[in-house]
Scaffold this motif. Sequence first.
Motif, mmCIF file in Angstrom:
data_model
loop_
_atom_site.group_PDB
_atom_site.id
_atom_site.type_symbol
_atom_site.label_atom_id
_atom_site.label_comp_id
_atom_site.label_asym_id
_atom_site.label_seq_id
_atom_site.Cartn_x
_atom_site.Cartn_y
_atom_site.Cartn_z
ATOM 1 N N THR A 95 62.336 86.591 55.632
ATOM 2 C CA THR A 95 62.837 87.946 55.348
ATOM 3 C C THR A 95 62.977 88.365 56.607
ATOM 4 O OG1 THR A 95 60.300 89.097 54.935
ATOM 5 C CG2 THR A 95 61.220 88.810 52.911
ATOM 6 N N ALA A 96 62.596 88.246 57.481
ATOM 7 C CA ALA A 96 63.008 87.999 58.667
ATOM 8 C C ALA A 96 63.730 87.214 59.253
ATOM 9 C CB ALA A 96 62.045 88.255 59.796
ATOM 10 N N VAL A 97 64.806 86.174 58.519
ATOM 11 C CA VAL A 97 64.715 84.994 59.363
ATOM 12 C C VAL A 97 66.316 85.016 58.139
ATOM 13 C CG1 VAL A 97 65.235 82.341 59.195
ATOM 14 C CG2 VAL A 97 63.575 83.158 59.883
ATOM 15 N N SER A 98 66.419 86.055 56.976
ATOM 16 C CA SER A 98 67.213 85.743 55.681
ATOM 17 C C SER A 98 68.113 87.399 56.377
ATOM 18 C CB SER A 98 66.599 86.086 54.214
ATOM 19 O OG SER A 98 66.141 87.101 54.391
ATOM 20 N N GLU A 99 67.364 87.817 56.977
ATOM 21 C CA GLU A 99 67.576 89.238 58.167
ATOM 22 C C GLU A 99 68.150 89.442 59.287
ATOM 23 O OE1 GLU A 99 64.383 92.322 57.605
ATOM 24 O OE2 GLU A 99 64.747 92.398 55.963
ATOM 25 N N GLY A 100 68.313 87.859 59.710
ATOM 26 C CA GLY A 100 68.765 87.935 60.961
ATOM 27 C C GLY A 100 67.955 87.493 62.218
ATOM 28 N N ARG A 101 66.594 88.890 61.847
ATOM 29 C CA ARG A 101 65.974 89.220 62.943
ATOM 30 C C ARG A 101 64.928 87.527 63.395
ATOM 31 N NH1 ARG A 101 61.690 92.604 60.940
ATOM 32 N NH2 ARG A 101 62.050 91.868 59.085
ATOM 33 N N MET A 102 65.143 87.169 62.810
ATOM 34 C CA MET A 102 64.613 85.478 63.496
ATOM 35 C C MET A 102 65.240 84.507 63.771
ATOM 36 S SD MET A 102 60.386 86.496 62.991
ATOM 37 C CE MET A 102 59.776 85.129 63.580
ATOM 38 N N LYS A 103 64.936 83.924 64.694
ATOM 39 C CA LYS A 103 65.772 82.464 64.392
ATOM 40 C C LYS A 103 64.996 81.516 63.819
ATOM 41 C CE LYS A 103 67.827 78.738 67.414
ATOM 42 N NZ LYS A 103 68.739 78.907 69.161
ATOM 43 N N ALA A 104 65.395 80.711 62.955
ATOM 44 C CA ALA A 104 64.713 79.764 61.805
ATOM 45 C C ALA A 104 64.571 78.206 62.700
ATOM 46 C CB ALA A 104 65.969 79.329 61.013
ATOM 47 N N ASN A 105 63.065 78.661 62.174
ATOM 48 C CA ASN A 105 61.703 77.463 62.827
ATOM 49 C C ASN A 105 63.457 75.612 62.299
ATOM 50 O OD1 ASN A 105 60.318 75.648 64.896
ATOM 51 N ND2 ASN A 105 58.326 76.636 63.842
ATOM 52 N N SER A 106 63.144 75.077 63.485
ATOM 53 C CA SER A 106 63.940 73.680 62.460
ATOM 54 C C SER A 106 62.728 72.218 62.103
ATOM 55 C CB SER A 106 64.764 73.124 63.546
ATOM 56 O OG SER A 106 63.915 72.892 65.183
ATOM 57 N N ASP A 107 61.558 72.840 62.619
ATOM 58 C CA ASP A 107 60.569 72.127 62.561
ATOM 59 C C ASP A 107 59.057 72.583 60.910
ATOM 60 O OD1 ASP A 107 60.274 70.732 64.877
ATOM 61 O OD2 ASP A 107 58.498 72.249 65.955
ATOM 62 N N ILE A 108 59.535 73.632 60.535
ATOM 63 C CA ILE A 108 59.871 73.770 59.363
ATOM 64 C C ILE A 108 59.998 73.864 57.892
ATOM 65 C CG2 ILE A 108 59.140 75.880 57.623
ATOM 66 C CD1 ILE A 108 57.911 77.808 60.144
ATOM 67 N N ILE A 109 61.884 73.797 58.186
ATOM 68 C CA ILE A 109 62.630 73.419 57.409
ATOM 69 C C ILE A 109 62.589 71.723 57.842
ATOM 70 C CG2 ILE A 109 65.138 73.052 57.885
ATOM 71 C CD1 ILE A 109 65.144 75.686 58.795
ATOM 72 N N ALA A 110 62.609 70.887 58.571
ATOM 73 C CA ALA A 110 62.150 69.766 58.401
ATOM 74 C C ALA A 110 61.146 69.020 57.548
ATOM 75 C CB ALA A 110 61.493 68.826 60.206
ATOM 76 N N ASN A 111 60.067 69.918 57.018
ATOM 77 C CA ASN A 111 58.942 69.734 56.708
ATOM 78 C C ASN A 111 59.365 70.059 55.571
ATOM 79 O OD1 ASN A 111 57.181 69.074 58.347
ATOM 80 N ND2 ASN A 111 56.353 71.309 59.230
ATOM 81 N N MET A 112 60.176 70.830 55.384
ATOM 82 C CA MET A 112 60.490 71.299 53.780
ATOM 83 C C MET A 112 61.035 70.786 53.174
ATOM 84 S SD MET A 112 60.246 75.524 53.849
ATOM 85 C CE MET A 112 61.246 75.710 52.218
ATOM 86 N N GLN A 113 61.797 70.133 53.486
ATOM 87 C CA GLN A 113 63.131 69.160 53.175
ATOM 88 C C GLN A 113 62.342 67.870 52.992
ATOM 89 O OE1 GLN A 113 65.923 68.714 56.396
ATOM 90 N NE2 GLN A 113 67.118 70.043 55.290
#
Length: 115
Positions: free
Chosen positions: A1-19
């Motif tokens: 939720t913090a990432v979608s609101e723009g308060r935190m930057k998305a972690n590329s490692d987590i996104i790569a694991n999800m993909q």
Amino acid sequence: TAVSEGRMKANSDIIANMQAIVNLLPNLNVEELVRSMLVKNNDMHMVIYLSALIRCVIALHDLVLNKIAYNDEEGDGFGEVKDKKKDSGEEKKEEESGNDKKKNGKGADAKNKST
């Protein structure tokens, strides 16, 4: 939720694991896979149905055998049951005569022991 609101930057490692996880999921829209799943599901349901049917037939068979055994004990095996009142009256008479003999025997034994 913090990432979608723009308060935190998305972690590329987590996104790569999800993909990687999503890419490893099978494609379930293939016609051959859908058909094989349906066949396997139908086979399992048929086995369950047949086992329940066989269990029911065995239970009914045991019930019929029990009924036949009960009729053999109570009657002639063809559903005709003996007249219980008549038989019980005869048995009572026999028991009473047996009890009278026992009473007479006990009385005689008691007399013999006392003398």
